[in-house]
Design a protein around this motif. Sequence first.
Motif, PDB file in Angstrom:
ATOM      1  N   LYS A   1       0.848  -1.185   0.000  1.00  0.00           N
ATOM      2  CA  LYS A   1       0.000   0.000   0.000  1.00  0.00           C
ATOM      3  C   LYS A   1       0.885   1.236   0.000  1.00  0.00           C
ATOM      4  N   ILE A   2       0.447   2.262  -0.707  1.00  0.00           N
ATOM      5  CA  ILE A   2       1.174   3.528  -0.696  1.00  0.00           C
ATOM      6  C   ILE A   2       0.516   4.440   0.334  1.00  0.00           C
ATOM      7  N   PHE A   3       1.271   4.749   1.415  1.00  0.00           N
ATOM      8  CA  PHE A   3       0.781   5.612   2.484  1.00  0.00           C
ATOM      9  C   PHE A   3       1.135   7.058   2.186  1.00  0.00           C
ATOM     10  N   SER A   4       0.302   7.967   2.698  1.00  0.00           N
ATOM     11  CA  SER A   4       0.631   9.388   2.596  1.00  0.00           C
ATOM     12  C   SER A   4       1.536   9.780   3.758  1.00  0.00           C
ATOM     13  N   GLU A   5       2.245  10.889   3.580  1.00  0.00           N
ATOM     14  CA  GLU A   5       3.143  11.362   4.642  1.00  0.00           C
ATOM     15  C   GLU A   5       2.354  11.744   5.894  1.00  0.00           C
ATOM     16  N   ASP A   6       1.182  12.335   5.711  1.00  0.00           N
ATOM     17  CA  ASP A   6       0.369  12.738   6.863  1.00  0.00           C
ATOM     18  C   ASP A   6      -0.074  11.528   7.680  1.00  0.00           C
ATOM     19  N   GLU A   7      -0.395  10.421   7.018  1.00  0.00           N
ATOM     20  CA  GLU A   7      -0.794   9.207   7.736  1.00  0.00           C
ATOM     21  C   GLU A   7       0.316   8.733   8.664  1.00  0.00           C
ATOM     22  N   LEU A   8       1.549   8.730   8.169  1.00  0.00           N
ATOM     23  CA  LEU A   8       2.662   8.217   8.964  1.00  0.00           C
ATOM     24  C   LEU A   8       3.084   9.207  10.043  1.00  0.00           C
ATOM     25  N   LYS A   9       2.891  10.503   9.811  1.00  0.00           N
ATOM     26  CA  LYS A   9       3.172  11.484  10.863  1.00  0.00           C
ATOM     27  C   LYS A   9       2.214  11.300  12.033  1.00  0.00           C
ATOM     28  N   ILE A  10       0.950  11.071  11.720  1.00  0.00           N
ATOM     29  CA  ILE A  10      -0.033  10.827  12.789  1.00  0.00           C
ATOM     30  C   ILE A  10       0.295   9.526  13.513  1.00  0.00           C
ATOM     31  N   ALA A  11       0.695   8.503  12.773  1.00  0.00           N
ATOM     32  CA  ALA A  11       0.982   7.190  13.370  1.00  0.00           C
ATOM     33  C   ALA A  11       2.179   7.241  14.309  1.00  0.00           C
ATOM     34  N   THR A  12       3.148   8.123  14.036  1.00  0.00           N
ATOM     35  CA  THR A  12       4.376   8.191  14.846  1.00  0.00           C
ATOM     36  C   THR A  12       4.458   9.451  15.695  1.00  0.00           C
ATOM     37  N   ASN A  13       3.325  10.182  15.829  1.00  0.00           N
ATOM     38  CA  ASN A  13       3.350  11.441  16.589  1.00  0.00           C
ATOM     39  C   ASN A  13       4.419  12.373  16.034  1.00  0.00           C
ATOM     40  N   ASN A  14       4.361  12.531  14.720  1.00  0.00           N
ATOM     41  CA  ASN A  14       5.298  13.388  13.983  1.00  0.00           C
ATOM     42  C   ASN A  14       6.741  12.921  14.183  1.00  0.00           C
TER      43      ASN A  14
ATOM     44  N   GLY B   1      15.026   1.781  17.037  1.00  0.00           N
ATOM     45  CA  GLY B   1      16.446   1.500  16.853  1.00  0.00           C
ATOM     46  C   GLY B   1      16.955   2.161  15.591  1.00  0.00           C
ATOM     47  N   HIS B   2      18.284   2.091  15.421  1.00  0.00           N
ATOM     48  CA  HIS B   2      18.949   2.661  14.257  1.00  0.00           C
ATOM     49  C   HIS B   2      19.593   1.530  13.474  1.00  0.00           C
ATOM     50  N   GLY B   3      19.102   1.292  12.264  1.00  0.00           N
ATOM     51  CA  GLY B   3      19.668   0.260  11.418  1.00  0.00           C
ATOM     52  C   GLY B   3      20.755   0.824  10.524  1.00  0.00           C
ATOM     53  N   GLY B   4      21.341  -0.038   9.711  1.00  0.00           N
ATOM     54  CA  GLY B   4      22.403   0.409   8.829  1.00  0.00           C
ATOM     55  C   GLY B   4      21.909   1.357   7.765  1.00  0.00           C
ATOM     56  N   GLN B   5      20.614   1.252   7.405  1.00  0.00           N
ATOM     57  CA  GLN B   5      20.090   2.111   6.334  1.00  0.00           C
ATOM     58  C   GLN B   5      19.089   3.146   6.826  1.00  0.00           C
ATOM     59  N   GLY B   6      18.785   3.193   8.094  1.00  0.00           N
ATOM     60  CA  GLY B   6      17.837   4.201   8.546  1.00  0.00           C
ATOM     61  C   GLY B   6      17.426   4.016   9.989  1.00  0.00           C
ATOM     62  N   THR B   7      16.539   4.885  10.434  1.00  0.00           N
ATOM     63  CA  THR B   7      15.995   4.851  11.788  1.00  0.00           C
ATOM     64  C   THR B   7      14.602   4.233  11.740  1.00  0.00           C
ATOM     65  N   VAL B   8      14.312   3.352  12.705  1.00  0.00           N
ATOM     66  CA  VAL B   8      13.032   2.642  12.733  1.00  0.00           C
ATOM     67  C   VAL B   8      12.174   3.209  13.860  1.00  0.00           C
ATOM     68  N   TYR B   9      10.919   3.568  13.527  1.00  0.00           N
ATOM     69  CA  TYR B   9       9.970   4.124  14.482  1.00  0.00           C
ATOM     70  C   TYR B   9       8.807   3.147  14.665  1.00  0.00           C
ATOM     71  N   LYS B  10       8.235   3.174  15.851  1.00  0.00           N
ATOM     72  CA  LYS B  10       7.005   2.423  16.078  1.00  0.00           C
ATOM     73  C   LYS B  10       5.823   3.322  15.764  1.00  0.00           C
ATOM     74  N   GLY B  11       4.851   2.777  15.037  1.00  0.00           N
ATOM     75  CA  GLY B  11       3.679   3.565  14.672  1.00  0.00           C
ATOM     76  C   GLY B  11       2.401   2.789  14.891  1.00  0.00           C
ATOM     77  N   ILE B  12       1.293   3.528  15.034  1.00  0.00           N
ATOM     78  CA  ILE B  12      -0.030   2.922  15.186  1.00  0.00           C
ATOM     79  C   ILE B  12      -0.928   3.521  14.103  1.00  0.00           C
ATOM     80  N   LEU B  13      -1.334   2.690  13.157  1.00  0.00           N
ATOM     81  CA  LEU B  13      -2.152   3.169  12.044  1.00  0.00           C
ATOM     82  C   LEU B  13      -3.579   3.446  12.504  1.00  0.00           C
ATOM     83  N   SER B  14      -4.348   4.037  11.618  1.00  0.00           N
ATOM     84  CA  SER B  14      -5.724   4.400  11.958  1.00  0.00           C
ATOM     85  C   SER B  14      -6.590   3.183  12.257  1.00  0.00           C
ATOM     86  N   ASP B  15      -6.218   2.014  11.726  1.00  0.00           N
ATOM     87  CA  ASP B  15      -6.969   0.789  12.025  1.00  0.00           C
ATOM     88  C   ASP B  15      -6.400   0.047  13.233  1.00  0.00           C
TER      89      ASP B  15
END
Length: 757
Positions: A399-412, A420-434
């Motif tokens: 699925k293609i998510f919008s940026e606003d959806e993921l900002k809400i899911a991760t509290n901006n 954690g921080h992986g070799g290619q990026g930072t990983v955040y925990k998020g809660i989607l609208s569902d």
Amino acid sequence: MVLMNALHLKLALLVCTTAAAAAAAEAQTKPGCDNKCGNVSIPYPFGTSKNCCMNEKFFVNCTTTTTSSGQATTSLIYGTNIPVLDISIDPPELTVSDNVSKHCYNSKFGFRWHVIKFRNFSISNTKNSFTVVGCDTYAYFKDLNSSFITGCMLSCRSRTRFEEGACSGVGCCQTNFPQAIMNYNITLTSSIGKYKAVRDFNPCGYAFVAKEGSFNFSYRDLLDLSNRTQFPVVVDWAVANQTCREAQKDPSSYACKQNSICKGSESGMGYYCVCKEGFRGNPYLSSPDLGCKDINECDVKNRCSWRCHNVEGNYTCSCPPGYRGDGYIDGSGCKFPLMQISLGISVAFLFVFTFVSTLCWGHKQRSLKRLRRMYFEHNGGNYMLQQIYLQQGHTDRTKIFSEDELKIATNNFDESRILGHGGQGTVYKGILSDNRHVAIKKSRISGNHRQIKDFINEVAVLSQINHRNVVKLFGCCLETEVPLLVYEFVDNGTLLEHIDPLKNKNSLSWETRLRIAAETAGAISYLHSAASIPIIHRDIKSTNILLDHNHRAKVSDFGASRLVPLDETQITTVVQGTLGYLDPEYLLTGQLNEKSDVYSFGVVLVELITGNKAVEFNRPEERNLAMHFTSLMREDNLWKILDKRVLDVKNAEQLKEVAFLARRCIRVNGEERPTMKEVAMELEGLIAVKRHPWVKGEDMMSEVCEYLLGHVASSYGNAPAGTSAGYNGGYGNASADTLAGYDSIQKQMEFEIADGR
């Protein structure tokens, strides 16, 4: 200018009026009564006669004695011989004088006692301390109304360690005591001159109660403290032994008069009175001239910027004609009113500002929309839409998510959501609208084209994987400068966190470790051979193997992975991986193939059976775990490195099998390593043998074992014809020395387990 001059005049008057206000605030006595006894002021409720005090406990016995130096006037607390030095009604305190207890070697040996009884008052526990001075001295402070005792024991044989001006426990000791102590006893003694060297510089010991700050220790006090025979002591007093609520029930005996309030004593032994804010005087007197009188704040310090108006208990401020405001310096002050034209200009300015702000906001939104569209196209959004359309019945996979959806899911993208921080990026925990919990990977460095390529590559890889032991990709966001990946959230941490004894004391059982190894091997084998296009992970390590709440393995982090065309067996690429897991052959040649993942997985197997990290800089023998493990295997000392938390007689056979399998996986020559399919089959074979209840003890060499493990060995092509031992046959070119060492290791492990280590 007029306002400033007036303000300066007010500030100049404050200094002059403060002294007068302080003098007017002095506590008063009842009319016709003496307000002094010598140099001591006697405010009501205290008095020098029974008619001048509230009751007999506030009676101050004022006596005059004749001495060689003349007449001396002394005020004593009622019923005691304790001299009064000062009386305060706010706070309610007496400062009295108390003697110093003294015990010397040249006197008759024995105890020295000192008893004080205040009867109606209590010694302040916050403004006094019990002090003992000496180098062969023991003294204690005892509450005569209870069993509480405290004290100090001092012993020192040299004068060189004393700290000048500080009562630090060497030569001088201070301690505190609880509140509400009315009568106490001080007992002082020594070891009866045990140390003669002490008597030379400390002939006497001393103990006393003193007001905080009234005594500063000096080493000279050890030789002679006789010049200080008394010290001031602070005593708390209260009007009556009642709470404020109890006292207010009986107006006839209530001591707080007009414009005063009741407060509970800090000693917890009654109440006392103070004047209300804005009033000053004696709260125990009802006379309008002597009781709590209104303070004219306009004559003292106030907060008026122009003119002050005194009211009872307070004051108000006013502004000059034509000015508006509350008149207070720290309030709105006095300001000239705005003209109507100024108001009109302000309204017009506000309208223009709002209009311009709306235009700017609209322009910003359009620019942001264009920027997101540009990022979307740059990150392959159109191609992604085509792929989703072609998936038809499988559109839920990506699925293609919008940026606003993921900002809400991760509290901006709040820092508290970072997993954690992986070799290619930072990983955040998020809660989607569902309410689905997801993990969202975001590049740490905006605009890094290499990381953009890695993220796009991970989408391409994960979109082709459908395996229960591989982290599932839910979708991505392409509206940002660097694509964001959204995949399933695995809630039980990494494999390393569960096997590292420094991070987790509750170790995984051997059965769980073996199952995790088999699941991981199966997932990697799927990537190599069962996926539509073979995939080389290129970064297999224990931190990239996640565990869910059932300890099911999930292979993650495909940012470094590469797709291998079907007509090629290896590809040339820039060396990338993690120190300790990196295939040495790939490191030297840059030729990437499936055996590179086999080597990395072999290191993970070593971690599982040893509980050690792949690289440990504090390891004295060898920092690289793979090299250290191979060296111990070569020396027939495998037992030294195996994890004692899983080492057991019933696990010995499987541990040895996995150890030899790991050794084959981490061989330097990639051609000598097994394939991941062979590794997975051998691990599954070990689990299958373990599950059958009829396979026990010596039955490990049964026909079932020969079939399961011999089938793997036959694929190597190196087992001699007619080999019946399924396990040994699986090792191919294993020499006679290796097989002999196998039995030796078994015996050593059995010895270790039997010995209780």
